[in-house]
Write a protein that holds these residues in place. Structure first.
Motif, PDB file in Angstrom:
ATOM      1  N   ARG A 137      32.354  43.148  40.447  1.00 19.91           N
ATOM      2  CA  ARG A 137      31.585  42.340  41.405  1.00 19.91           C
ATOM      3  C   ARG A 137      31.440  40.903  40.903  1.00 19.91           C
ATOM      4  NH1 ARG A 137      26.646  40.995  41.012  1.00 19.91           N
ATOM      5  NH2 ARG A 137      26.204  42.624  39.455  1.00 19.91           N
ATOM      6  N   ILE A 138      31.199  40.743  39.619  1.00 16.47           N
ATOM      7  CA  ILE A 138      31.072  39.401  39.030  1.00 16.47           C
ATOM      8  C   ILE A 138      32.404  38.666  39.094  1.00 16.47           C
ATOM      9  CG2 ILE A 138      30.602  38.143  36.889  1.00 16.47           C
ATOM     10  CD1 ILE A 138      28.689  40.480  36.160  1.00 16.47           C
ATOM     11  N   VAL A 139      33.487  39.382  38.785  1.00 15.35           N
ATOM     12  CA  VAL A 139      34.824  38.773  38.821  1.00 15.35           C
ATOM     13  C   VAL A 139      35.144  38.266  40.231  1.00 15.35           C
ATOM     14  CG1 VAL A 139      37.300  39.229  38.606  1.00 15.35           C
ATOM     15  CG2 VAL A 139      35.714  40.123  36.884  1.00 15.35           C
ATOM     16  N   ARG A 140      34.898  39.093  41.253  1.00 18.40           N
ATOM     17  CA  ARG A 140      35.158  38.685  42.638  1.00 18.40           C
ATOM     18  C   ARG A 140      34.312  37.475  43.019  1.00 18.40           C
ATOM     19  NH1 ARG A 140      34.457  44.346  43.548  1.00 18.40           N
ATOM     20  NH2 ARG A 140      36.473  45.445  43.564  1.00 18.40           N
ATOM     21  N   GLU A 141      33.068  37.469  42.586  1.00 20.73           N
ATOM     22  CA  GLU A 141      32.174  36.346  42.886  1.00 20.73           C
ATOM     23  C   GLU A 141      32.702  35.047  42.288  1.00 20.73           C
ATOM     24  OE1 GLU A 141      27.578  34.959  41.850  1.00 20.73           O
ATOM     25  OE2 GLU A 141      28.139  37.081  41.723  1.00 20.73           O
ATOM     26  N   ILE A 142      33.217  35.126  41.059  1.00 23.92           N
ATOM     27  CA  ILE A 142      33.762  33.939  40.387  1.00 23.92           C
ATOM     28  C   ILE A 142      34.981  33.417  41.140  1.00 23.92           C
ATOM     29  CG2 ILE A 142      34.955  33.158  38.296  1.00 23.92           C
ATOM     30  CD1 ILE A 142      33.099  35.084  36.733  1.00 23.92           C
ATOM     31  N   PHE A 143      35.902  34.309  41.499  1.00 26.93           N
ATOM     32  CA  PHE A 143      37.103  33.895  42.218  1.00 26.93           C
ATOM     33  C   PHE A 143      36.743  33.292  43.579  1.00 26.93           C
ATOM     34  CE2 PHE A 143      39.488  36.116  39.033  1.00 26.93           C
ATOM     35  CZ  PHE A 143      40.786  35.634  39.121  1.00 26.93           C
ATOM     36  N   LYS A 174      34.382  26.627  29.523  1.00 30.93           N
ATOM     37  CA  LYS A 174      35.554  26.210  30.299  1.00 30.93           C
ATOM     38  C   LYS A 174      36.773  27.069  29.984  1.00 30.93           C
ATOM     39  CE  LYS A 174      38.388  22.123  31.270  1.00 30.93           C
ATOM     40  NZ  LYS A 174      38.598  20.678  30.957  1.00 30.93           N
ATOM     41  N   ASN A 175      37.015  27.339  28.704  1.00 31.71           N
ATOM     42  CA  ASN A 175      38.207  28.099  28.310  1.00 31.71           C
ATOM     43  C   ASN A 175      38.155  29.542  28.802  1.00 31.71           C
ATOM     44  OD1 ASN A 175      39.321  25.895  26.986  1.00 31.71           O
ATOM     45  ND2 ASN A 175      38.391  26.423  25.033  1.00 31.71           N
ATOM     46  N   SER A 176      37.009  30.199  28.618  1.00 25.65           N
ATOM     47  CA  SER A 176      36.908  31.600  29.030  1.00 25.65           C
ATOM     48  C   SER A 176      37.027  31.737  30.542  1.00 25.65           C
ATOM     49  CB  SER A 176      35.594  32.205  28.534  1.00 25.65           C
ATOM     50  OG  SER A 176      34.479  31.500  29.028  1.00 25.65           O
ATOM     51  N   LEU A 177      36.492  30.757  31.291  1.00 23.20           N
ATOM     52  CA  LEU A 177      36.577  30.827  32.745  1.00 23.20           C
ATOM     53  C   LEU A 177      38.012  30.606  33.222  1.00 23.20           C
ATOM     54  CD1 LEU A 177      34.771  31.252  35.239  1.00 23.20           C
ATOM     55  CD2 LEU A 177      34.723  28.778  35.500  1.00 23.20           C
ATOM     56  N   HIS A 178      38.707  29.643  32.624  1.00 22.02           N
ATOM     57  CA  HIS A 178      40.106  29.401  32.999  1.00 22.02           C
ATOM     58  C   HIS A 178      40.976  30.610  32.669  1.00 22.02           C
ATOM     59  CE1 HIS A 178      40.652  25.353  34.597  1.00 22.02           C
ATOM     60  NE2 HIS A 178      39.626  24.976  33.850  1.00 22.02           N
ATOM     61  N   ARG A 179      40.724  31.251  31.527  1.00 26.38           N
ATOM     62  CA  ARG A 179      41.500  32.446  31.186  1.00 26.38           C
ATOM     63  C   ARG A 179      41.288  33.544  32.216  1.00 26.38           C
ATOM     64  NH1 ARG A 179      40.016  31.232  25.772  1.00 26.38           N
ATOM     65  NH2 ARG A 179      38.232  32.667  25.920  1.00 26.38           N
ATOM     66  N   MET A 180      40.068  33.685  32.673  1.00 27.27           N
ATOM     67  CA  MET A 180      39.783  34.704  33.677  1.00 27.27           C
ATOM     68  C   MET A 180      40.500  34.397  34.984  1.00 27.27           C
ATOM     69  SD  MET A 180      36.156  35.839  35.380  1.00 27.27           S
ATOM     70  CE  MET A 180      35.715  36.899  34.025  1.00 27.27           C
ATOM     71  N   LEU A 181      40.425  33.158  35.430  1.00 31.59           N
ATOM     72  CA  LEU A 181      41.007  32.792  36.723  1.00 31.59           C
ATOM     73  C   LEU A 181      42.533  32.906  36.719  1.00 31.59           C
ATOM     74  CD1 LEU A 181      38.768  29.697  37.602  1.00 31.59           C
ATOM     75  CD2 LEU A 181      38.689  31.963  38.661  1.00 31.59           C
ATOM     76  N   ARG A 182      43.142  32.858  35.528  1.00 35.03           N
ATOM     77  CA  ARG A 182      44.606  32.957  35.441  1.00 35.03           C
ATOM     78  C   ARG A 182      45.070  34.345  34.975  1.00 35.03           C
ATOM     79  NH1 ARG A 182      47.262  28.330  36.227  1.00 35.03           N
ATOM     80  NH2 ARG A 182      46.162  26.327  36.033  1.00 35.03           N
ATOM     81  N   ASN A 183      44.150  35.265  34.808  1.00 35.06           N
ATOM     82  CA  ASN A 183      44.470  36.589  34.280  1.00 35.06           C
ATOM     83  C   ASN A 183      45.079  37.475  35.382  1.00 35.06           C
ATOM     84  OD1 ASN A 183      44.632  39.047  32.989  1.00 35.06           O
ATOM     85  ND2 ASN A 183      42.564  38.949  32.135  1.00 35.06           N
ATOM     86  N   LYS A 184      46.363  37.793  35.221  1.00 31.97           N
ATOM     87  CA  LYS A 184      47.063  38.587  36.245  1.00 31.97           C
ATOM     88  C   LYS A 184      46.681  40.062  36.220  1.00 31.97           C
ATOM     89  CE  LYS A 184      51.119  35.622  36.791  1.00 31.97           C
ATOM     90  NZ  LYS A 184      52.604  35.571  36.766  1.00 31.97           N
ATOM     91  N   ARG A 185      45.898  40.467  35.246  1.00 40.39           N
ATOM     92  CA  ARG A 185      45.398  41.843  35.257  1.00 40.39           C
ATOM     93  C   ARG A 185      44.551  42.099  36.509  1.00 40.39           C
ATOM     94  NH1 ARG A 185      43.317  43.952  29.322  1.00 40.39           N
ATOM     95  NH2 ARG A 185      45.390  44.306  28.425  1.00 40.39           N
ATOM     96  N   TYR A 186      43.916  41.029  36.990  1.00 36.63           N
ATOM     97  CA  TYR A 186      43.018  41.207  38.136  1.00 36.63           C
ATOM     98  C   TYR A 186      43.765  41.490  39.435  1.00 36.63           C
ATOM     99  CZ  TYR A 186      39.292  39.733  35.043  1.00 36.63           C
ATOM    100  OH  TYR A 186      38.394  39.670  33.998  1.00 36.63           O
ATOM    101  N   ILE A 187      45.089  41.278  39.450  1.00 34.25           N
ATOM    102  CA  ILE A 187      45.882  41.671  40.625  1.00 34.25           C
ATOM    103  C   ILE A 187      46.735  42.898  40.299  1.00 34.25           C
ATOM    104  CG2 ILE A 187      45.903  39.419  41.754  1.00 34.25           C
ATOM    105  CD1 ILE A 187      48.697  38.945  40.546  1.00 34.25           C
ATOM    106  N   GLY A 188      46.353  43.619  39.236  1.00 36.54           N
ATOM    107  CA  GLY A 188      46.998  44.894  38.931  1.00 36.54           C
ATOM    108  C   GLY A 188      48.201  44.828  38.019  1.00 36.54           C
ATOM    109  N   ASN A 189      48.483  43.657  37.425  1.00 36.37           N
ATOM    110  CA  ASN A 189      49.636  43.533  36.534  1.00 36.37           C
ATOM    111  C   ASN A 189      49.253  43.946  35.115  1.00 36.37           C
ATOM    112  OD1 ASN A 189      50.811  42.480  38.783  1.00 36.37           O
ATOM    113  ND2 ASN A 189      51.611  40.638  37.805  1.00 36.37           N
ATOM    114  N   TYR A 190      49.932  44.943  34.600  1.00 29.17           N
ATOM    115  CA  TYR A 190      49.735  45.333  33.199  1.00 29.17           C
ATOM    116  C   TYR A 190      50.578  44.393  32.335  1.00 29.17           C
ATOM    117  CZ  TYR A 190      49.721  48.112  28.912  1.00 29.17           C
ATOM    118  OH  TYR A 190      49.572  48.526  27.604  1.00 29.17           O
ATOM    119  N   ILE A 204      41.535  44.210  41.018  1.00 30.08           N
ATOM    120  CA  ILE A 204      40.192  43.808  41.438  1.00 30.08           C
ATOM    121  C   ILE A 204      40.266  42.715  42.494  1.00 30.08           C
ATOM    122  CG2 ILE A 204      38.043  42.707  40.641  1.00 30.08           C
ATOM    123  CD1 ILE A 204      38.406  44.101  37.979  1.00 30.08           C
ATOM    124  N   ILE A 205      41.279  41.848  42.401  1.00 29.44           N
ATOM    125  CA  ILE A 205      41.429  40.702  43.308  1.00 29.44           C
ATOM    126  C   ILE A 205      42.690  40.885  44.148  1.00 29.44           C
ATOM    127  CG2 ILE A 205      41.700  38.190  43.428  1.00 29.44           C
ATOM    128  CD1 ILE A 205      38.985  39.081  42.364  1.00 29.44           C
TER     129      ILE A 205
END
Length: 266
Positions: A137-143, A174-190, A204-205
Motif C-alpha cells: 500500500r505504501i509503495v503504490r502510494e509513493i508511485f 533521495k537515493n532510497s526513493l529513486h531506487r524504489m521508483l526504478r525497481n523493476k521488482r514492483y512490476i514482477g521482474n525477478y 505490486i505496480i
C-alpha cells in the motif's frame, strides 16, 4: 590476560576488522607479549593477511598462540602452522563457492538469495516471495504521488512525517526513493546479477503506472543538464558583452567575427 579484542559476526577472510586492527596497532606500545586465539583461522583465513600481520606482531615482540592447536616453536611448528593456515583458506574458499552455487540455484527458481526483498515484499521459509499488504500500500502510494506531480522532496517529507521506514528500517532519502521508483521488482521482474525474469515474482505496480513514473524520472534527469547548458550560454553572452563594452578598438575588432555574433544570438 590484559584485554580482549572481539569482532563479532565478522568473517576472518579479511583483516579489515576494527578490533583486529586495533590489536595490531596496540602491539606498537609493547604492552603485551602474546595474542591467544581459539584456533588459527580466527586470526586469519587468508595466508597473505596472516603472514603480513604476524610479521607486524613479531616485529613488536608479540607471538600468536592457538588455544586449540598444539603447535611447537621448532622448525616442525612452522610447517604445521603453514598447513593449518592453508587448510583454513581452502575451507573458506570452498564454503564461498558452495554459497554462490546455492544462490545461483535459487535464482534459477526465482527464489530469494538472501538479499533484502524490498518494501512491499516478504519471503517465507521456502524462500518464495509474497506481497506484504501494508508495505505494498505504501509503495503504490509513493508511485501514485510521483505520477501526479509530487516532488521527491515532498514525498520524502510526507513519508518521514508519518514515520514510514524503508525496508532496512531507515528514514527515506533521495537515493532510497529513486531506487524504489526504478525497481523493476514492483512490476514482477525477478532480478539476479544481470538476468531479469518477467513475472518471476508477484507484482505490486501495473505497467502503465510504472512507465508513467519512469517517463517523469527520465525527463527530470535531463532537466539539470539542460539548465546547466543554458547557464553556460548565458555566462558566455555576458562575458562577450562586457568585452564589447570596453573602450578597446582591438577587442571590438576581434568580436566582430561571426563566432561572436552567433554566440550572442544563442
Amino acid at each position: 590476560m590484559i584485554g580482549e579484542y572481539i569482532d563479532r559476526a565478522q568473517s576472518g577472510t579479511t583483516d579489515n576488522r576494527a578490533e583486529f586492527q586495533r590489536m595490531i596497532s596496540d602491539s606498537d606500545r609493547h604492552t603485551f607479549e602474546a595474542v591467544i586465539v581459539y584456533q588459527l583461522d580466527r586470526f586469519a583465513r587468508n595466508r597473505y593477511d596472516s603472514a603480513i600481520n604476524k610479521a607486524k606482531l613479531k616485529k613488536n615482540g608479540v607471538r600468536v598462540i592457538s588455544a586449540r592447536e598444539n603447535i611447537s616453536e621448532d622448525a616442525s611448528g612452522i610447517l604445521v602452522e603453514g598447513v593449518l593456515e592453508s587448510m583454513a583458506e581452502y575451507y573458506s574458499a570452498e564454503l564461498s563457492q558452495k554459497i554462490r552455487r546455492g544462490m545461483d540455484i535459487n535464482a534459477q527458481k526465482c527464489l530469494s538469495t538472501g538479499s533484502n526483498p524490498g518494501l512491499g515484499f516478504t519471503v517465507d521459509t521456502d524462500r518464495q516471495f509474497h506481497v506484504d499488504p501494508d508495505g505494498a500500500r505504501i509503495v503504490r502510494e509513493i508511485f501514485e504521488m510521483y505520477a501526479k506531480g509530487a516532488t521527491v522532496a515532498d514525498i520524502i517529507k510526507s513519508l518521514n512525517d508519518k514515520e514510514v521506514k524503508t525496508s532496512k528500517g531507515k528514514e527515506f532519502n533521495k537515493n532510497s526513493l529513486h531506487r524504489m521508483l526504478r525497481n523493476k521488482r514492483y512490476i514482477g521482474n525477478y532480478i539476479y546479477k544481470n538476468v531479469e525474469v518477467p513475472d518471476g515474482m508477484p507484482r505490486i505496480i501495473d505497467d502503465e503506472l510504472f512507465d508513467r513514473v519512469h517517463r517523469i524520472l527520465n525527463r527530470n534527469a535531463k532537466a539539470p543538464r539542460q539548465n546547466k547548458r543554458r547557464g553556460r550560454i548565458s555566462a558566455n553572452n555576458q562575458a562577450v558583452l562586457r568585452l564589447l563594452q570596453r573602450d578597446d578598438d582591438r577587442l571590438r575588432r576581434h568580436f566582430q567575427d561571426r563566432t561572436a555574433i552567433s554566440l550572442l544570438r544563442l
